[in-house]
Design an enzyme around this catalytic site. Structure first.
Site, PDB file in Angstrom:
ATOM      1  N   LYS A 112      21.015  10.887 -37.271  1.00  0.00           N
ATOM      2  CA  LYS A 112      20.752   9.639 -36.562  1.00  0.00           C
ATOM      3  C   LYS A 112      20.229   8.541 -37.480  1.00  0.00           C
ATOM      4  O   LYS A 112      20.364   7.359 -37.172  1.00  0.00           O
ATOM      5  CB  LYS A 112      19.811   9.902 -35.399  1.00  0.00           C
TER       6      LYS A 112
HETATM    7  C1  LIG Z   1      21.446  13.911 -31.598  1.00  0.00           C
HETATM    8  C2  LIG Z   1      21.863  15.181 -32.214  1.00  0.00           C
HETATM    9  C3  LIG Z   1      23.033  15.835 -31.814  1.00  0.00           C
HETATM   10  C4  LIG Z   1      23.906  15.320 -30.681  1.00  0.00           C
HETATM   11  O1  LIG Z   1      24.527  14.111 -31.025  1.00  0.00           O
HETATM   12  P1  LIG Z   1      25.154  13.188 -29.866  1.00  0.00           P
HETATM   13  O2  LIG Z   1      25.599  11.961 -30.559  1.00  0.00           O
HETATM   14  O3  LIG Z   1      24.053  12.944 -28.892  1.00  0.00           O
HETATM   15  O4  LIG Z   1      26.270  13.956 -29.261  1.00  0.00           O
HETATM   16  C5  LIG Z   1      23.395  16.983 -32.484  1.00  0.00           C
HETATM   17  N1  LIG Z   1      22.636  17.490 -33.468  1.00  0.00           N
HETATM   18  C6  LIG Z   1      21.497  16.908 -33.874  1.00  0.00           C
HETATM   19  C7  LIG Z   1      20.703  17.525 -34.962  1.00  0.00           C
HETATM   20  C8  LIG Z   1      21.076  15.726 -33.279  1.00  0.00           C
HETATM   21  O5  LIG Z   1      19.947  15.129 -33.681  1.00  0.00           O
END
Ligand SMILES: *Cc1c(COP(=O)(O)O)cnc(C)c1O
Length: 479
Positions: A112
């Site tokens: 993210k």
């Molecule tokens: C947020 C997250 C996900 C899921 O991603 P999305 O975009 O919400 O589908 C998967 N793995 C990790 C480690 C995350 O932080």
């Protein structure tokens, strides 16, 4: 570039507008009016370029006139220059066919950061230009919160209220949020699930006692992946990785550990833009509403089951609405009805158009805890890699897809490695016997002071907390 709402009843906005608005005023999500297309030659011309340069080219059509090329270049070089790996998102080969795309080289160790570091800078740029201030309210199952807080801590024109489900995020995740003591950062642990937190956030956007556009004192902004800018920034690493594996002359499949459907939707966008994506594997844990929707059209939410992959413990995936809109003929009025029906019944059946539209690109597999652990063991034994449980859900799905011949046997399969293993080290240690250590860049996370509020799980309590702790009232909102 113009952006339209998936529910067809919100103002058309430009890139600056959608970045600041987050959710559309009709409850829908913004999408570009049409997908920019790259020719094979244009894609080929990106080969060998550094990450930031691919980012500039991929983002340019989405940004439109809202940033000059110089401004965009400056943002991309600054943001991606701060990642701890020179390649930003390095590819690691596991065996002949399986690859990992490491997306965790940012400050909070999860993918993210890639989008949120950019979003923080975009907020700053646009708010400064307009002389406005923004109150971010967000819900997190762990990783969004820390990445968003790191992206905006200390900014003058942004404050952030981040709700997380109390006791349901890992210690590392919580501390990455609660040890940021900047005065514009407010952490809230609510007595409830991630879905409860997310519902509260959505409700605040429509609440006339809170949000400016509907009459309230604050201008709310979103950092959840309902914000289009985040998805845009994630499209980049699909291009960057596929180029290294031979695109546009060779197809690539991706397996994406999925929660809110943001990351995998970015892969869909890359495919719409002309990147030769063979398949997108939607990998879920036992909270598998998306697998049921994709395989049988049954989109019905149950209770959230806590797992060792908390960032995917989600039943209602906000960004799935974007796919339903685009695959279902872009009929905002019909989709608005369909989604309101879902909100009432917690269940709906996808239309034939929606199902046919997604069939060409998507398959889905789920992994329970046993399968997740086995994938961690396999990555270690076959490729010498210690991976986190979220990545392991993706890898498990990638191997299932290959086994069940959902894939052409020769395409490379890239599993997105969405978090650093040290972020979930108890689960990693249980599966592999290896306890990953935190990278040096994280510092003395466990030695720092924490600060957060613990609140009851109801909406009114959360709303009161935001209103009474905000530093931006309407009187000061346009300083
Ligand atoms: C947020 C997250 C996900 C899921 O991603 P999305 O975009 O919400 O589908 C998967 N793995 C990790 C480690 C995350 O932080």
């Amino acid at each position: 570039m113009e952006y339209v709402s998936t529910r067809g009843n919100a103002p058309v906005l430009d890139f600056e507008g959608v970045t600041l608005a987050g959710l559309a005023s009709d409850g829908g999500l913004y999408l570009p009016r049409e997908w920019p297309r790259f020719s094979e030659d244009q894609i080929r011309a990106l080969r060998g370029k550094p990450y930031w340069a691919v980012a500039v080219e991929v983002m340019k059509p989405f940004v439109g006139d809202c940033l000059t090329e110089d401004e965009l270049t400056k943002l991309c070089t600054e943001v991606y220059g701060e990642f701890s790996h020179a390649a930003v998102t390095p590819l690691i080969q596991l065996d002949e066919q399986h690859w990992l795309l490491e997306l965790f080289h940012g400050p909070t160790l999860a993918f993210k950061d890639i989008a949120l570091q950019m979003l923080g800078r975009l907020f700053e740029t646009f708010l400064e230009r307009r002389g406005e201030r923004l109150t971010i309210v967000g819900a997190t199952s762990g990783d969004t919160g820390s990445a968003a807080i790191r992206a905006v801590a200390g900014l003058d024109r942004v404050e952030i209220f981040m709700l997380h489900p109390h006791g349901k995020v890992s210690d590392v995740q919580r501390r990455q949020m609660t040890t940021v003591l900047a005065p514009n950062v407010h952490n809230i642990a609510i007595d409830g699930s991630f879905d409860d937190a997310q519902r509260h956030v959505k409700r605040m956007f429509g609440d006339a006692a809170v949000n400016g556009p509907v009459g309230g004192p604050l201008q709310l902004g979103a950092v959840n992946s309902i914000n289009w800018s985040r998805l845009m920034a994630q499209v980049v690493y699909y291009f960057y990785s596929a180029l290294q594996l031979g695109a546009p002359d060779r197809k690539v499949a991706y397996s994406v550990p999925t929660g809110n459907f943001g990351d995998v939707f970015a892969g869909y966008v890359a495919a719409q833009m002309g990147l030769p994506v063979e398949t997108l594997i939607v990998a879920t844990n036992v909270n598998d509403i998306l697998r049921r929707a994709i395989t049988s059209g049954d989109y019905s939410a149950g209770e959230v089951t806590p797992t060792i992959t908390p960032s995917m413990d989600i039943q209602v995936s906000s960004n799935f609405e974007r796919l339903l809109f685009d695959c279902g003929g872009r009929d905002g009025a019909a989709l608005g009805d369909q989604m309101r029906g879902f909100d009432g019944a917690n269940a709906m059946q996808l239309s034939n158009a929606q199902r046919d539209g997604m069939k060409a690109l998507f398959v889905s597999y789920s992994a329970d805890q046993e399968q997740t652990s086995r994938a961690m063991q396999w990555a270690y034994q076959a490729g010498g890699q210690i991976i986190d449980p979220h990545t392991a859900v993706g890898l498990s799905a990638a191997r299932d897809a290959l086994e069940e011949a959902s894939l052409d046997e020769v395409v490379p399969i890239v599993t997105l490695a969405t978090a650093h293993p040290a972020k979930f080290r108890d689960a990693v240690e249980r599966a592999t016997g290896v306890r990953p250590s935190l990278p040096a860049r994280v510092g003395d996370l466990f030695g720092r002071e924490e600060s957060y509020a613990e609140l009851a799980g109801d909406y009114e309590t959360a709303r009161e907390f935001v209103l009474s702790n905000s530093a931006f009232s309407s009187a000061t909102a346009s300083a």
